[in-house]
Design an enzyme around this catalytic site. Structure first.
Site, PDB file in Angstrom:
ATOM      1  N   THR A   8       0.821  -1.207   0.000  1.00 60.02           N
ATOM      2  CA  THR A   8       0.000   0.000   0.000  1.00 60.02           C
ATOM      3  C   THR A   8       0.854   1.254   0.000  1.00 60.02           C
ATOM      4  OG1 THR A   8      -1.997   0.941   0.922  1.00 60.02           O
ATOM      5  CG2 THR A   8      -0.260   0.490   2.466  1.00 60.02           C
ATOM      6  N   CYS A 168       7.048   1.378  -7.099  1.00 60.50           N
ATOM      7  CA  CYS A 168       6.861   0.381  -6.038  1.00 60.50           C
ATOM      8  C   CYS A 168       5.975  -0.771  -6.518  1.00 60.50           C
ATOM      9  CB  CYS A 168       6.230   1.053  -4.817  1.00 60.50           C
ATOM     10  SG  CYS A 168       5.858  -0.089  -3.479  1.00 60.50           S
TER      11      CYS A 168
END
EC number: 3.4.25.2
Length: 181
Positions: A8, A168
Site C-alpha cells: 500500500t 513500487c
C-alpha cells in the site's frame, strides 16, 4: 517493534486551502500474491470533516479506524486530541500494541501520522506519506508542491501516488482520492 508496510501507499497533502488524501488499492498476501486490486484504504470520517488512511494489516486497520472514529466522537471532532488519545491507547494496550498498521488522519487544519509506538507527528510542510511506496510518493509530492503551484491538492495527491505506483511493486494505479475543500 518493527513495522513492515507492504502492499500500500497512502499520501496526504494540504495545499492552497485544500486537503487531499489518496491511497492505492492493492492488497498483497506475503511478497508474491496480489489478492485484491481495488481495496479502499482511505475513508471520510466524522460527517465528512476528517480523512483517514491506513497502511499495514487490513484487519488491524479496521480496528484502528473504529477506535479512532470513537475518539473523534468523544472529543467532538478535535483531531489533535483524538489522535493523541488513540496513540496513547494503542501504545499502552497489550492487544492493540500488536496491531501492525499506521494511520494518516487529517482535517482542514491539521494532519498527523499516528503509530502504535506512540508517535503523533504533524509534518512541517503539510505533506505525509506512509506504506511501501510512501517515500516515492513523498518525494514526488514535495516536488509538485514546490514547482507546480498551479496544481490543486487533489491533482498533487493523485500524481504523487501515480509516481509511487510506477516505482513500487506493492502499489497499484487503482487510486481512491478524497478531498476536503
Amino acid at each position: 517493534m518493527t513495522m513492515e508496510m507492504h502492499a500500500t501507499t497512502i499520501f496526504a497533502v494540504q495545499h492552497q486551502g485544500q486537503s487531499a488524501m489518496c491511497g492505492d488499492g492493492q492488497v498483497t498476501l506475503g511478497n508474491s500474491v496480489v489478492m485484491k486490486h481495488k481495496a479502499k484504504k482511505v475513508r471520510t470520517l466524522y460527517n465528512g470533516k476528517v480523512l483517514a488512511g491506513f497502511a499495514g494489516s487490513v484487519a488491524d486497520a479496521f480496528t484502528l479506524f473504529e477506535k479512532f472514529e470513537t475518539k473523534l466522537q468523544s472529543f467532538n471532532g478535535n483531531l489533535t486530541r483524538a489522535s493523541v488519545e488513540l496513540a496513547q491507547e494503542w501504545r499502552s494496550d497489550k492487544v492493540l500494541r500488536k496491531l501492525e498498521a499506521m494511520l494518516i488522519v487529517m482535517n482542514k487544519e491539521h494532519m498527523y501520522l499516528v503509530s502504535g509506538t506512540g508517535e503523533v507527528i504533524e509534518p512541517d510542510d503539510g505533506i505525509l506519506a506512509i506504506g511501501s511506496g510512501g517515500n516515492y510518493a513523498l518525494s514526488a509530492g514535495r516536488a509538485l508542491v514546490r514547482y507546480a503551484d498551479n496544481m490543486s491538492a487533489a491533482d498533487i495527491a493523485r500524481s504523487a501516488l501515480e509516481v509511487a505506483g510506477e516505482i513500487c511493486v506493492f502499489t497499484n494505479d487503482q487510486i481512491t482520492l478524497e478531498v476536503l475543500e
